[in-house]
Write a protein that holds these residues in place. Sequence first.
Motif, PDB file in Angstrom:
ATOM      1  N   ASP A 126       0.816  -1.220   0.000  1.00  0.00           N
ATOM      2  CA  ASP A 126       0.000   0.000   0.000  1.00  0.00           C
ATOM      3  C   ASP A 126       0.847   1.265   0.000  1.00  0.00           C
ATOM      4  O   ASP A 126       0.349   2.355  -0.285  1.00  0.00           O
ATOM      5  CB  ASP A 126      -0.914  -0.013   1.235  1.00  0.00           C
ATOM      6  N   LYS A 127       2.127   1.142   0.286  1.00  0.00           N
ATOM      7  CA  LYS A 127       2.977   2.338   0.370  1.00  0.00           C
ATOM      8  C   LYS A 127       3.320   2.884  -1.014  1.00  0.00           C
ATOM      9  O   LYS A 127       3.514   2.112  -1.961  1.00  0.00           O
ATOM     10  CB  LYS A 127       4.261   2.001   1.136  1.00  0.00           C
ATOM     11  N   GLU A 128       3.419   4.183  -1.077  1.00  0.00           N
ATOM     12  CA  GLU A 128       3.664   4.828  -2.361  1.00  0.00           C
ATOM     13  C   GLU A 128       5.000   4.415  -2.966  1.00  0.00           C
ATOM     14  O   GLU A 128       5.121   4.245  -4.174  1.00  0.00           O
ATOM     15  CB  GLU A 128       3.663   6.343  -2.161  1.00  0.00           C
ATOM     16  N   ASN A 129       5.977   4.258  -2.108  1.00  0.00           N
ATOM     17  CA  ASN A 129       7.313   3.912  -2.600  1.00  0.00           C
ATOM     18  C   ASN A 129       7.565   2.396  -2.611  1.00  0.00           C
ATOM     19  O   ASN A 129       8.715   1.958  -2.617  1.00  0.00           O
ATOM     20  CB  ASN A 129       8.383   4.628  -1.778  1.00  0.00           C
ATOM     21  N   ALA A 130       6.482   1.616  -2.601  1.00  0.00           N
ATOM     22  CA  ALA A 130       6.626   0.155  -2.672  1.00  0.00           C
ATOM     23  C   ALA A 130       7.291  -0.235  -3.990  1.00  0.00           C
ATOM     24  O   ALA A 130       6.907   0.256  -5.051  1.00  0.00           O
ATOM     25  CB  ALA A 130       5.262  -0.516  -2.561  1.00  0.00           C
ATOM     26  N   ASN A 131       8.283  -1.119  -3.899  1.00  0.00           N
ATOM     27  CA  ASN A 131       9.021  -1.510  -5.101  1.00  0.00           C
ATOM     28  C   ASN A 131       9.237  -3.033  -5.109  1.00  0.00           C
ATOM     29  O   ASN A 131      10.324  -3.518  -4.789  1.00  0.00           O
ATOM     30  CB  ASN A 131      10.364  -0.757  -5.131  1.00  0.00           C
ATOM     31  N   PRO A 132       8.170  -3.774  -5.461  1.00  0.00           N
ATOM     32  CA  PRO A 132       8.260  -5.239  -5.413  1.00  0.00           C
ATOM     33  C   PRO A 132       9.304  -5.818  -6.379  1.00  0.00           C
ATOM     34  O   PRO A 132       9.889  -6.859  -6.106  1.00  0.00           O
ATOM     35  CB  PRO A 132       6.848  -5.705  -5.785  1.00  0.00           C
ATOM     36  N   ASP A 133       9.540  -5.136  -7.483  1.00  0.00           N
ATOM     37  CA  ASP A 133      10.538  -5.609  -8.449  1.00  0.00           C
ATOM     38  C   ASP A 133      11.935  -5.638  -7.827  1.00  0.00           C
ATOM     39  O   ASP A 133      12.725  -6.549  -8.074  1.00  0.00           O
ATOM     40  CB  ASP A 133      10.560  -4.713  -9.694  1.00  0.00           C
ATOM     41  N   ARG A 134      12.198  -4.617  -7.016  1.00  0.00           N
ATOM     42  CA  ARG A 134      13.507  -4.575  -6.362  1.00  0.00           C
ATOM     43  C   ARG A 134      13.666  -5.760  -5.399  1.00  0.00           C
ATOM     44  O   ARG A 134      14.727  -6.378  -5.329  1.00  0.00           O
ATOM     45  CB  ARG A 134      13.687  -3.256  -5.602  1.00  0.00           C
ATOM     46  N   VAL A 135      12.571  -6.091  -4.692  1.00  0.00           N
ATOM     47  CA  VAL A 135      12.613  -7.229  -3.763  1.00  0.00           C
ATOM     48  C   VAL A 135      12.908  -8.519  -4.535  1.00  0.00           C
ATOM     49  O   VAL A 135      13.744  -9.335  -4.122  1.00  0.00           O
ATOM     50  CB  VAL A 135      11.284  -7.359  -2.976  1.00  0.00           C
ATOM     51  N   MET A 136      12.252  -8.681  -5.676  1.00  0.00           N
ATOM     52  CA  MET A 136      12.481  -9.882  -6.491  1.00  0.00           C
ATOM     53  C   MET A 136      13.935  -9.948  -6.971  1.00  0.00           C
ATOM     54  O   MET A 136      14.580 -10.988  -6.916  1.00  0.00           O
ATOM     55  CB  MET A 136      11.518  -9.903  -7.690  1.00  0.00           C
ATOM     56  N   GLN A 137      14.419  -8.795  -7.408  1.00  0.00           N
ATOM     57  CA  GLN A 137      15.801  -8.694  -7.855  1.00  0.00           C
ATOM     58  C   GLN A 137      16.781  -9.078  -6.743  1.00  0.00           C
ATOM     59  O   GLN A 137      17.669  -9.907  -6.923  1.00  0.00           O
ATOM     60  CB  GLN A 137      16.068  -7.235  -8.297  1.00  0.00           C
ATOM     61  N   GLU A 138      16.557  -8.497  -5.574  1.00  0.00           N
ATOM     62  CA  GLU A 138      17.477  -8.733  -4.456  1.00  0.00           C
ATOM     63  C   GLU A 138      17.436 -10.179  -3.967  1.00  0.00           C
ATOM     64  O   GLU A 138      18.459 -10.753  -3.606  1.00  0.00           O
ATOM     65  CB  GLU A 138      17.139  -7.776  -3.297  1.00  0.00           C
TER      66      GLU A 138
END
Length: 296
Positions: A126-138
């Motif tokens: 829900d956060k504006e700066n949520a970055n799920p792609d970065r989590v997948m990458q990491e």
Amino acid sequence: DLYEEEDAPADLGVRPPVVTIMGHVDHGKTTLLDAIRKTKVTDTEAGGITQHIGAYQVEENGKKVTFLDTPGHAAFTTMRARGAQVTDITILVVAADDGVMPQTVEALNHAKAAEVPIIVAVNKMDKENANPDRVMQELTEHQLVPEAWGGETIFVNVSAVKGEGIDELLEMILLVSEVEEFKANPDKRAQGTVVEAELDKGRGPVATLLVQNGTMNVGDPIVVGNTFGRIRAMVNDLGRRVKTAGPSTPVEITGLSDVPQAGDQFLVFEDEKKARQVGEGRQARAKEAERKQSSK
Ligand code: GDP
């Protein structure tokens, strides 16, 4: 030593998975555990009252899932350090705005070492700066490659605060369970592990036990770690008195002579005399070990 021979395949039935939620501090473990419980336990079932006993069960599509809700990594690490393997599936929570952090890596290494399947819950979507792609990458850098990228790890986007993605997460847990086929024999004396324990002023020693095999009944003689007793009463995670508890069920019991430790194994005996004998023997050995330790 006390454990009986293995169960014949014909005696085994499917049991609910036991799930532990791990991840970096503040990434939302507690909030997610609360959200799962809240969305899945209806007021009518619980009478509006739920009880914290260190573990709970919910139902999804008629199938049960058991969650350990001991804070932090305590459930997983202390139990494993003591040789108890209770977790079938780990949910690795990673905040979408923060990404992989030191305790995320620590948690995934614990799960890998224990060969426990990992499902990634990307939280705080829900956060504006949520970055799920970065989590997948990491996480890919730690060999947790998302299915979407040709890997084998299931990633689910959730918002614990908004209660979003909970059903999908539970469905993924059931999917993994179907593949892994967690089984137990309900038709024998219970054995399992202590989830948490304390001394209650009124009730005496109180312990939450997770039944891992067999079925436990009120009145059963039991040895728990270095203590023993006869089960006086059992209360489930909804605060209700129950008479029996089958595989993967957490129950709080009373009737022990002393307070056991989280991670202790327990075993039900046929008769009280034998339970007392084994319990007292263990107690004596524990005291002797303590004495030797302190005289060093
Ligand atoms: P834990 O340390 O991993 O158990 O994290 P907590 O569950 O205590 O959450 C840490 C903080 O993050 C709290 O202030 C939560 O309200 C907040 N939080 C947890 N989940 C979410 C979420 O899905 N969205 C947002 N915006 N905040 C969240």
